[in-house]
Design an enzyme around this catalytic site. Structure first.
Site, PDB file in Angstrom:
ATOM      1  N   ASP A 204       0.990  -1.204  -0.060  1.00 29.11           N
ATOM      2  CA  ASP A 204       0.001  -0.174  -0.001  1.00 29.11           C
ATOM      3  C   ASP A 204       0.866   1.281  -0.095  1.00 29.11           C
ATOM      4  O   ASP A 204       2.066   1.158   0.064  1.00 29.11           O
ATOM      5  CB  ASP A 204      -0.868  -0.036   1.312  1.00 29.11           C
ATOM      6  CG  ASP A 204      -0.340   0.222   2.636  1.00 29.11           C
ATOM      7  OD1 ASP A 204       0.898   0.285   2.606  1.00 29.11           O
ATOM      8  OD2 ASP A 204      -0.913   0.264   3.469  1.00 29.11           O
ATOM      9  N   ASP A 206       1.450   4.841   2.309  1.00 31.74           N
ATOM     10  CA  ASP A 206       1.149   5.357   3.713  1.00 31.74           C
ATOM     11  C   ASP A 206       1.491   6.803   3.554  1.00 31.74           C
ATOM     12  O   ASP A 206       2.588   7.291   3.360  1.00 31.74           O
ATOM     13  CB  ASP A 206       1.795   4.663   4.736  1.00 31.74           C
ATOM     14  CG  ASP A 206       1.417   3.141   4.757  1.00 31.74           C
ATOM     15  OD1 ASP A 206       0.497   2.779   5.121  1.00 31.74           O
ATOM     16  OD2 ASP A 206       2.379   2.470   4.153  1.00 31.74           O
ATOM     17  N   ASP A 300      -3.389   4.664   2.709  1.00 31.66           N
ATOM     18  CA  ASP A 300      -3.500   5.142   4.188  1.00 31.66           C
ATOM     19  C   ASP A 300      -3.345   6.504   4.337  1.00 31.66           C
ATOM     20  O   ASP A 300      -2.424   6.939   3.982  1.00 31.66           O
ATOM     21  CB  ASP A 300      -2.956   4.026   5.076  1.00 31.66           C
ATOM     22  CG  ASP A 300      -3.425   2.649   5.093  1.00 31.66           C
ATOM     23  OD1 ASP A 300      -4.477   2.203   4.787  1.00 31.66           O
ATOM     24  OD2 ASP A 300      -2.630   1.622   5.452  1.00 31.66           O
TER      25      ASP A 300
HETATM   26  P1  ATP Z   1       3.974  -2.638   3.212  1.00 30.27           P
HETATM   27  O1  ATP Z   1       4.992  -2.367   2.204  1.00 30.27           O
HETATM   28  O2  ATP Z   1       3.625  -4.155   2.912  1.00 30.27           O
HETATM   29  O3  ATP Z   1       2.819  -1.584   3.072  1.00 30.27           O
HETATM   30  P2  ATP Z   1       4.651  -1.340   5.446  1.00 30.27           P
HETATM   31  O4  ATP Z   1       5.935  -1.425   6.441  1.00 30.27           O
HETATM   32  O5  ATP Z   1       4.455   0.124   4.637  1.00 30.27           O
HETATM   33  O6  ATP Z   1       4.774  -2.436   4.433  1.00 30.27           O
HETATM   34  P3  ATP Z   1       1.931  -1.154   6.602  1.00 30.27           P
HETATM   35  O7  ATP Z   1       1.106  -2.177   6.911  1.00 30.27           O
HETATM   36  O8  ATP Z   1       1.376  -0.444   5.577  1.00 30.27           O
HETATM   37  O9  ATP Z   1       3.289  -1.678   6.288  1.00 30.27           O
HETATM   38  O10 ATP Z   1       2.363  -0.485   7.964  1.00 30.27           O
HETATM   39  C1  ATP Z   1       3.070   0.859   7.981  1.00 30.27           C
HETATM   40  C2  ATP Z   1       3.220   1.065   9.434  1.00 30.27           C
HETATM   41  O11 ATP Z   1       1.949   1.769   9.862  1.00 30.27           O
HETATM   42  C3  ATP Z   1       3.737   0.207  10.230  1.00 30.27           C
HETATM   43  O12 ATP Z   1       4.898   0.548  11.117  1.00 30.27           O
HETATM   44  C4  ATP Z   1       2.561  -0.258  11.282  1.00 30.27           C
HETATM   45  O13 ATP Z   1       3.222  -0.302  12.506  1.00 30.27           O
HETATM   46  C5  ATP Z   1       2.039   1.259  11.165  1.00 30.27           C
HETATM   47  N1  ATP Z   1       0.415   0.906  11.466  1.00 30.27           N
HETATM   48  C6  ATP Z   1      -0.228   0.160  10.388  1.00 30.27           C
HETATM   49  N2  ATP Z   1      -1.504   0.240  10.912  1.00 30.27           N
HETATM   50  C7  ATP Z   1      -1.898   1.147  12.028  1.00 30.27           C
HETATM   51  C8  ATP Z   1      -2.772   1.336  12.890  1.00 30.27           C
HETATM   52  N3  ATP Z   1      -3.952   0.760  12.697  1.00 30.27           N
HETATM   53  N4  ATP Z   1      -2.509   2.149  14.020  1.00 30.27           N
HETATM   54  C9  ATP Z   1      -1.182   2.448  14.155  1.00 30.27           C
HETATM   55  N5  ATP Z   1      -0.260   2.206  13.262  1.00 30.27           N
HETATM   56  C10 ATP Z   1      -0.293   1.607  12.462  1.00 30.27           C
HETATM   57 MN    MN Z   2       2.683   0.455   3.989  1.00 25.90          MN
HETATM   58 MN    MN Z   3      -0.368   0.935   5.613  1.00 22.85          MN
END
Ligand code: ATP
Ligand code: MN
Ligand code: MN
Length: 376
Positions: A204, A206, A300
């Protein structure tokens, strides 16, 4: 001069937040196997085993060279018998029978498929599995089982299960910034998550949004999403307003040690139109699909007031394991509570302010670890 294969385990600290963990490392075949076992443990609800395997994998990612002999595991932190046995098996046979058995099992494959669907966690996937469901077609035949989010997750499954590339994240950022600036001039949009850690692809995109004037940021997301919706770019969205009122004070807020924070946020699926000038890494690898003129992307959005921005940035940059280790280190070694809102000392009854991520590492007595080295 030490060769890269020489590993000094004595120099490796026990917490992932004390180590530099680059994206690319020297022990991929071992970490993949251990991550598979971690994932499988999670599917069975064994949180303890999940964390043990993940910690072992994380240690290997931080090593300066490849493991070539089991003796190198001796003295490594977080390396239990089970993880050592897997590495030994891989060293001796190039394959682990336990890992292969897991990967080929119907249970693992189905749980992996179902939890990959946006809006489906382990609990739901397990329930469906026990009901005998196995495929996406099985789910589509039982649409009454699906909520709006899961339904969107299945509708866009193909796009969402393919990687988001960095140039696509950048394109989404431009679209989001345009909308944010129209609603609130002076606001900033920061790419967080895996892309901030230097990943070239992700599941995703962020973003963390703030404004230099405290309070200006409140209520931003509904307006931004409304604007994107009017441009036909929103395939799914679920906005939650902030629930700071649930937290009477910061002490309460940071003592909620769960990863879930109280920020205004939006979990969405946006439509990224394919721009004719953009670079497509997949081009040339097969016949072009003429019907596809864009792609669904999970996005997100999180909004933080400027006073908490550093904590939100640290919390949303990840990796998830790095975050978990930071909180564990704070609690166990410094008797402080850390989350995406702040850092609190319960005995002194004081919360420590931070204007930057560096400030937070300093408060914790930790060496600063750059985002690119947080791939724990
Ligand atoms: P990917 O490439 O798979 O997206 P990512 O490290 O960006 O890898 P994400 O699941 O998008 O993974 O999460 C990014 C960060 O946001 C992580 O550090 C996670 O702890 C934090 N995070 C995700 N969801 C929440 C939430 N609901 N509340 C607080 N922090 C969150
Ligand atoms: Mn992510
Ligand atoms: Mn995310």
């Amino acid at each position: 001069l030490p060769t890269r294969s020489q590993v000094d385990p004595g120099s490796l600290p026990a917490y992932a937040c004390q180590r530099h963990t680059p994206l690319n490392h020297h022990n991929l075949c071992f970490t993949e196997a251990l991550e598979t076992l971690a994932e499988a443990a999670g599917f069975e609800g064994s949180q303890g085993r999940l964390i043990s395997f993940r910690r072992a994998a994380s240690v290997l990612r931080a090593l300066p060279g490849p493991i070539t002999n089991v003796s190198q595991l001796r003295g490594l932190p977080c390396f239990g018998d089970h993880s050592s046995r897997i590495v030994q098996e891989l060293l001796e046979h190039g394959i682990s029978s336990e890992v292969e058995r897991v990967k080929q099992s119907e249970r693992y494959q189905t749980m992996k498929l179902f939890t990959q669907i946006f809006g489906v966690g382990v609990k739901t996937a397990d329930k469906w599995y026990r009901e005998g469901l196995r495929t996406l077609e099985d789910l589509q035949g039982q649409t009454r089982k699906l909520n709006r989010q899961q339904e969107a997750g299945i509708r866009h499954f193909e796009d969402l299960s393919s990687s988001v590339w960095r140039h696509e994240a950048d394109a989404i950022q431009r679209v989001v910034e345009e909308a944010v600036w129209q609603v609130l001039p002076g606001a900033s949009v920061t790419l967080t998550g895996g892309f901030r850690r230097g990943k070239l692809q992700g599941h995703d995109v962020d973003f963390l949004i703030t404004h230099p004037v405290e309070g200006q940021e409140a209520g931003l997301i509904p307006k931004v999403m409304g604007l994107l919706e009017s441009q036909g770019l929103v395939l799914y969205q679920h906005t939650q307003s902030n629930h700071y009122q649930d937290f009477k004070d910061l002490e309460h807020k940071v003592s909620q040690s769960t990863a879930i924070d109280a920020y205004e946020r939006c979990f969405s699926i946006l439509w990224l139109p394919k721009s004719p000038t953009s670079f497509h890494p997949e081009a040339g690898e097969g016949p072009k699909e003429p019907s596809r003129d864009g792609k669904a992307v999970r996005v997100d959005l999180v909004v933080a007031p400027i006073s908490q921005f550093a904590f939100a940035l640290l919390g949303w940059t990840g990796s998830q394991h790095f975050e978990r280790e930071l909180r564990r280190f704070s609690r166990a070694e410094k008797q402080m509570l850390l989350n995406s809102h702040g850092l609190y000392h319960p005995e002194k009854k004081e919360s420590l302010p931070a204007a930057s991520e560096e400030d937070i590492f300093t408060h914790l007595g930790l060496e600063y670890i750059a985002p690119e080295q947080r791939n724990a």
